[in-house]
Design a protein around this motif. Sequence first.
Motif, mmCIF file in Angstrom:
data_model
loop_
_atom_site.group_PDB
_atom_site.id
_atom_site.type_symbol
_atom_site.label_atom_id
_atom_site.label_comp_id
_atom_site.label_asym_id
_atom_site.label_seq_id
_atom_site.Cartn_x
_atom_site.Cartn_y
_atom_site.Cartn_z
ATOM 1 N N CYS A 113 46.016 50.813 34.154
ATOM 2 C CA CYS A 113 47.341 50.874 34.770
ATOM 3 C C CYS A 113 47.472 49.829 35.878
ATOM 4 C CB CYS A 113 47.585 52.268 35.333
ATOM 5 S SG CYS A 113 49.260 52.525 35.948
ATOM 6 N N GLY A 114 46.419 49.683 36.678
ATOM 7 C CA GLY A 114 46.444 48.658 37.721
ATOM 8 C C GLY A 114 46.564 47.260 37.146
ATOM 9 N N LEU A 115 45.872 47.009 36.023
ATOM 10 C CA LEU A 115 45.965 45.704 35.361
ATOM 11 C C LEU A 115 47.389 45.426 34.902
ATOM 12 C CD1 LEU A 115 44.407 43.246 34.006
ATOM 13 C CD2 LEU A 115 44.370 44.678 31.951
ATOM 14 N N SER A 145 42.970 50.716 48.798
ATOM 15 C CA SER A 145 41.549 50.401 48.915
ATOM 16 C C SER A 145 41.202 49.184 48.061
ATOM 17 C CB SER A 145 40.701 51.606 48.499
ATOM 18 O OG SER A 145 40.980 51.963 47.160
ATOM 19 N N VAL A 146 40.020 48.663 48.258
ATOM 20 C CA VAL A 146 39.623 47.414 47.604
ATOM 21 C C VAL A 146 39.452 47.594 46.101
ATOM 22 C CG1 VAL A 146 37.825 45.642 47.476
ATOM 23 C CG2 VAL A 146 38.551 46.519 49.693
ATOM 24 N N GLN A 147 38.839 48.717 45.678
ATOM 25 C CA GLN A 147 38.500 48.869 44.262
ATOM 26 C C GLN A 147 39.719 48.836 43.336
ATOM 27 O OE1 GLN A 147 35.235 48.938 43.000
ATOM 28 N NE2 GLN A 147 36.479 48.524 41.203
ATOM 29 N N PRO A 148 40.782 49.622 43.555
ATOM 30 C CA PRO A 148 41.952 49.501 42.665
ATOM 31 C C PRO A 148 42.680 48.178 42.810
ATOM 32 C CG PRO A 148 42.411 51.030 44.464
ATOM 33 C CD PRO A 148 40.962 50.727 44.520
ATOM 34 N N ALA A 149 42.577 47.537 43.979
ATOM 35 C CA ALA A 149 43.232 46.250 44.161
ATOM 36 C C ALA A 149 42.613 45.169 43.274
ATOM 37 C CB ALA A 149 43.163 45.827 45.626
ATOM 38 N N ILE A 150 41.339 45.327 42.915
ATOM 39 C CA ILE A 150 40.675 44.342 42.051
ATOM 40 C C ILE A 150 41.365 44.274 40.693
ATOM 41 C CG2 ILE A 150 38.515 43.803 40.857
ATOM 42 C CD1 ILE A 150 37.011 45.030 43.199
ATOM 43 N N TYR A 151 41.755 45.421 40.148
ATOM 44 C CA TYR A 151 42.403 45.431 38.836
ATOM 45 C C TYR A 151 43.790 44.787 38.903
ATOM 46 C CZ TYR A 151 38.776 49.007 38.509
ATOM 47 O OH TYR A 151 37.587 49.674 38.566
ATOM 48 N N LEU A 209 31.894 43.268 41.098
ATOM 49 C CA LEU A 209 32.705 42.414 41.972
ATOM 50 C C LEU A 209 32.834 43.023 43.363
ATOM 51 C CD1 LEU A 209 35.605 41.303 39.569
ATOM 52 C CD2 LEU A 209 33.730 39.900 40.418
ATOM 53 N N PHE A 210 33.004 44.319 43.408
ATOM 54 C CA PHE A 210 33.123 45.012 44.703
ATOM 55 C C PHE A 210 31.849 44.844 45.516
ATOM 56 C CE2 PHE A 210 32.411 48.780 47.298
ATOM 57 C CZ PHE A 210 33.585 48.843 48.042
ATOM 58 N N HIS A 211 30.687 45.035 44.883
ATOM 59 C CA HIS A 211 29.417 44.973 45.622
ATOM 60 C C HIS A 211 29.086 43.540 46.052
ATOM 61 C CE1 HIS A 211 28.675 49.154 44.933
ATOM 62 N NE2 HIS A 211 28.628 49.033 43.607
ATOM 63 N N GLN A 455 37.733 40.816 51.526
ATOM 64 C CA GLN A 455 36.920 41.206 50.381
ATOM 65 C C GLN A 455 37.721 41.147 49.084
ATOM 66 O OE1 GLN A 455 35.065 45.031 50.771
ATOM 67 N NE2 GLN A 455 34.155 44.969 48.735
ATOM 68 N N ILE A 456 38.964 41.630 49.085
ATOM 69 C CA ILE A 456 39.762 41.591 47.859
ATOM 70 C C ILE A 456 40.138 40.155 47.501
ATOM 71 C CG2 ILE A 456 41.930 41.998 49.108
ATOM 72 C CD1 ILE A 456 41.015 43.036 45.519
ATOM 73 N N ALA A 457 40.349 39.302 48.511
ATOM 74 C CA ALA A 457 40.623 37.889 48.232
ATOM 75 C C ALA A 457 39.410 37.219 47.587
ATOM 76 C CB ALA A 457 41.020 37.166 49.518
#
Length: 637
Positions: A113-115, A145-151, A209-211, A455-457
């Motif tokens: 869904c995020g994608l 948060s960072v994790q859903p922003a990655i998608y 990617l997060f780590h 981090q998300i950038a």
Amino acid sequence: MESQQQSTETNEVILEVLPIKVPQDQVTKKCARNDDPWELLEYKNKTTPWHQLNRSGKIKRVSLYFLKPIAVIFLLYTFICSLSIMGDAFKLLGGKTAGKALSENELLNNPICGLMIGILVTVLVQSSSTSTSVVVTMVAAGLLSVQPAIYIVMGANIGTSVTNTIVSMAQSKQRDEFRRAFGGATVHDMFNWLAVIIFLPLEAITHFLFHISSWIVDSFNVQVNENAEVELLKVLTKPITKKIIQVNKNIITDLAKGNEDAVSESMIKSICDKKEVIVPSVMTSLENVTVAENGTIWDTAVRNVTSMVNVTLVDGAKCHHLFSDTSLSDSTVGAILLLFSLFLLCTCLILLVKILQSMMMGKMAELVRKNINADFPKPFAFLTGYVAIIVGAGMTFLVQSSSVFTSTITPLVGMGLISLDRMYPLTLGANIGTTATGILAALASGSDKFQSALQIALCHLLFNICGILVWYPVPIMRRTPIKLAKHLGNTTAKYRWFAIFYLLMMFFMLPGAVFGLTLAGPMYLAGFGISFLVIITLIIVINILQSKCPTVLPKLLQNWNFLPVWMRSLQPIDNLITKSLSVFKRCCPCRPAINEQRPYAPVERVDTATLTNEQRPYTPVEQVDTAAVTSLNGTMV
């Protein structure tokens, strides 16, 4: 006598009328290939030599030498301005919808869904730089948060290529130009989709990617820089675009943060350089006052009370652009600007291609082709593509938009000046260059969530680098996106309506359908998604086996002839569209021209009994039905 008459009657033969050969000096351009339309074109110079020109001809040629480069620069500048106006138009049409979509935090936790939200938001605002900057701002504000922003940034990578796909349609008049231009535009799409197919499930399972980005941020002491915003090309285009329209992009950010009051605000700026100033002021109000004397309360009365308070005032100058005082809605203004920008974009592209074709003759064309498409001398030839990636990243950083850079070089691919093999690494570099905007937005965030924003950038940058490491160094992997883009280009050249179908399907219908299934529930999404992936995988495997080793397949599956025609060919749909557009025969590009269908003149019967030997230049041939001749390259079929 009777036998002589019989032999005379049997001397009647059929002569084939061969096509006229055009002299070599009358050919303006000749394709430097046999039958491959993807090869670079060799432009022949048919201009009159200098010594054969009269005085007026020499003056005209010298004037054109100076005027044509000026015209190219002007058209290129106008083209970039039209892209900026088109982006503002899409923001007015779908900016608020995009902001609301980004505010749905519960849905964003779903990777798919995020994608899809990232794709739709980027398509609506026509800029991955804008969508990623909004996501970085939301992370910096603690709303995401960072994790859903990655998608979401993965989806933004896919959505950004919609602009150059639209730009390629301006070359749909010429079949081969459209083939190359559409292939050059969609090679960007193919890389982005292939990278997402690999790294989206990998990130959902391992969070690599997060780590990695978390380790980078923790290892380097990066400081906040509130003046990190850099504008290079926009400094040149803003004086023109600001006179036409100015859009308040902060409303998208406010809606993404959940500020419902921003829904009623107009995205068309009316006050520029808006600042909130706190000013002390004297305020008089009616209040209940208790009158007392020596500790004894006498009475309570309503009286005027004067007090000093701090008042927040909005200060700024009035904006001066075409729609600053308009009473039209945002959607109406967006539709007007979209039509205007598309007209301006197509006009600039057509004129730009015409002028460049007139300039790219002889030595000039050879110089451009050699410098752009040539490889380094051995043993350093393998470094050529990596240098092209660096060039693409640098140029994208300069123009601050991957859409602008890829849309500018797409027409050159259509003209045959840049090969698809060279376009591919340039677009990979554009993917890296566009991440600079998100990094600058993170550096300028200036909040306690600065590290999360950075981090998300960095996740956006790492995702593109990982995609390049998978789909570029190994030759067989490098050729996969290029082959897919060529297949799309060939299909579009044959069925030109397919370009519009591809655009709507890949950037609107498919993301919207997946988003709808996500809203329906995970069971619906899993059921349809798994079934779809299994069917696609089976089709791909069977196609590979049919071309490589058909004997291992059952006789029924060695070809697709057992399926109805409409399931294995686009021809029935093309026939239906052609019939529907039969009213517009003169302007419909779907039907080949008469001369393309019948390149040979009809044969005629000649009585050879009446001809002398000097009048018999041809040997007898069989009669040919020219109505069946549909070859486009001048050969009999």
